[in-house]
Write a protein that holds these residues in place. Structure first.
Motif, short mmCIF file in Angstrom:
data_model
loop_
_atom_site.label_atom_id
_atom_site.label_comp_id
_atom_site.label_asym_id
_atom_site.label_seq_id
_atom_site.Cartn_x
_atom_site.Cartn_y
_atom_site.Cartn_z
N THR A 158 -51.26 7.26 -48.37
CA THR A 158 -50.64 8.58 -48.47
C THR A 158 -49.22 8.49 -47.94
O THR A 158 -48.96 7.77 -46.98
CB THR A 158 -51.47 9.63 -47.69
OG1 THR A 158 -50.89 10.92 -47.86
CG2 THR A 158 -51.53 9.31 -46.21
N SER A 159 -48.31 9.20 -48.59
CA SER A 159 -46.90 9.09 -48.23
C SER A 159 -46.28 10.49 -48.21
O SER A 159 -46.96 11.50 -48.34
CB SER A 159 -46.17 8.18 -49.21
OG SER A 159 -46.27 8.69 -50.54
N PRO A 172 -43.37 7.02 -43.05
CA PRO A 172 -43.81 5.88 -43.87
C PRO A 172 -45.21 6.11 -44.40
O PRO A 172 -46.01 6.85 -43.80
CB PRO A 172 -43.78 4.71 -42.87
CG PRO A 172 -42.89 5.15 -41.76
CD PRO A 172 -43.02 6.64 -41.67
N ALA A 173 -45.52 5.48 -45.51
CA ALA A 173 -46.88 5.56 -46.07
C ALA A 173 -47.89 5.03 -45.05
O ALA A 173 -47.60 4.11 -44.29
CB ALA A 173 -46.96 4.77 -47.37
N SER A 174 -49.06 5.64 -45.04
CA SER A 174 -50.11 5.20 -44.12
C SER A 174 -51.45 5.20 -44.85
O SER A 174 -51.68 5.96 -45.77
CB SER A 174 -50.17 6.11 -42.89
OG SER A 174 -50.44 7.45 -43.26
N ARG A 221 -48.86 15.62 -43.02
CA ARG A 221 -49.62 14.47 -43.53
C ARG A 221 -51.09 14.82 -43.71
O ARG A 221 -51.71 14.45 -44.71
CB ARG A 221 -49.42 13.29 -42.58
CG ARG A 221 -50.19 12.01 -42.89
CD ARG A 221 -49.91 11.41 -44.26
NE ARG A 221 -48.54 11.18 -44.60
CZ ARG A 221 -47.84 10.07 -44.33
NH1 ARG A 221 -48.40 9.08 -43.66
NH2 ARG A 221 -46.60 9.94 -44.74
#
Length: 301
Positions: free
Chosen positions: A27-28, A33-35, A111
């Motif tokens: 997920t971004s 940053p994407a995680s 997020r």
């Protein structure tokens, strides 16, 4: 007997229709940053729970995956979702970027909103009302209740284990400040400053992110709280770790009981799980999740 099958992010392995599968998606967005997000799922399951990590969350996998077996809830009717990352973040949107080596501002509320939408797209809004459960330990316990209170449309169940649920209590804001400094230094990023998160101690954002103050917004939700006494028990085989975990658990127990005392007169019905022994550590939190499952807490009411 249900047979577990691992599914890699790049593809699926054939498995019986009723087998639990593991996937990982990224997920971004939100300026971060994407995680990764790890998911254990079975098509017939009746609920999906999002499990939040603690203060020292790492970027490779959730502490829940590293330290517990709660992924096996997927073989007991409950899909399990483990967001990865969030070191010292309180899973909240920060006011500004921390003044250490981290080069982005935490926006974990954003997020989590994204993760919920991605779970929706995967058909994981299980349950009668199409809502999710959320739970967490320590830092994640606060965050689970706070996120739930502010997202009633998507969250039906919220569970705090060893959370600090009365941040307005004397010395709590100072304690949070010290904890963020310690977690950042231990991770090699330099200290995190709680002022960067919710502003100075007198800021309104501290009030807005205190579960104690959000009790009215949780009325009608299925809420559970758990804590132990801090007395060493079966999982305290390391004396140094036990000595560190005991005062943390004692403080969280006091905070949790204060939250309970406040909840009743303000119309929030909840279930509790207080244990006579246990420090601030994963073995006790794992057991707390399985007790909740056995008691049917995750089912819609």
């Amino acid at each position: 007997m249900v047979v577990a099958c691992v599914v890699l992010a790049t593809g699926a392995v054939a498995a019986p229709a009723d087998a639990a599968t593991r996937t990982r998606f990224m997920t971004s967005g939100c300026g971060m940053p994407a995680s990764p997000v790890d998911v254990w799922k079975r098509s017939a399951n009746y609920k999906t729970v999002i499990a939040l990590d603690g203060l020292r969350a790492t970027s490779d996998m959730s502490g829940w995956r590293h330290e517990t077996n709660i992924d096996k809830l997927a073989d007991r009717g409950i899909n399990v979702v483990q967001p990865v990352g969030g070191l010292a973040s309180f899973y909240t949107d920060w006011d500004r970027k921390p003044g250490n080596k981290q080069d982005f501002r935490y926006r974990w509320t954003c997020r989590l909103d994204q993760i919920v939408r991605q779970l929706d797209a995967r058909g994981m809004a299980a349950g009668r009302w199409g809502k999710y459960a959320i739970m967490g330990i320590s830092m994640g316990g606060n965050s689970a209740l706070t996120y739930a209170a502010n997202h009633r449309r998507r969250i039906s169940h919220a569970f705090s284990m060893s959370g600090y649920l009365n941040l307005s209590a004397p010395s709590m804001r100072e304690s949070i400040k010290l904890a963020l400094i310690d977690a950042g230094n231990e991770a090699g990023l330099g200290p995190y400053d709680a002022d960067d998160m919710w502003g100075p101690p007198w800021s309104r954002r501290w009030v807005e992110n205190d579960p104690f103050n959000l009790v009215p917004k949780m009325r009608g939700m299925t809420v559970r709280i758990a804590a132990a006494t801090g007395a060493p028990g079966r999982y305290d085989v390391n004396a140094v770790t036990a000595a560190k975990g005991a005062p943390l658990e004692t403080a969280s127990a006091a905070q949790t009981k204060a939250f309970e005392t406040h909840a009743g007169p303000n119309g929030l019905r909840l279930t509790t799980d207080y244990q006579p022994v246990g420090t601030h550590s994963w073995g006790y939190w794992r057991d707390a999740v399985w007790r909740a499952q056995r008691e049917g807490w995750f089912r819609d009411r």
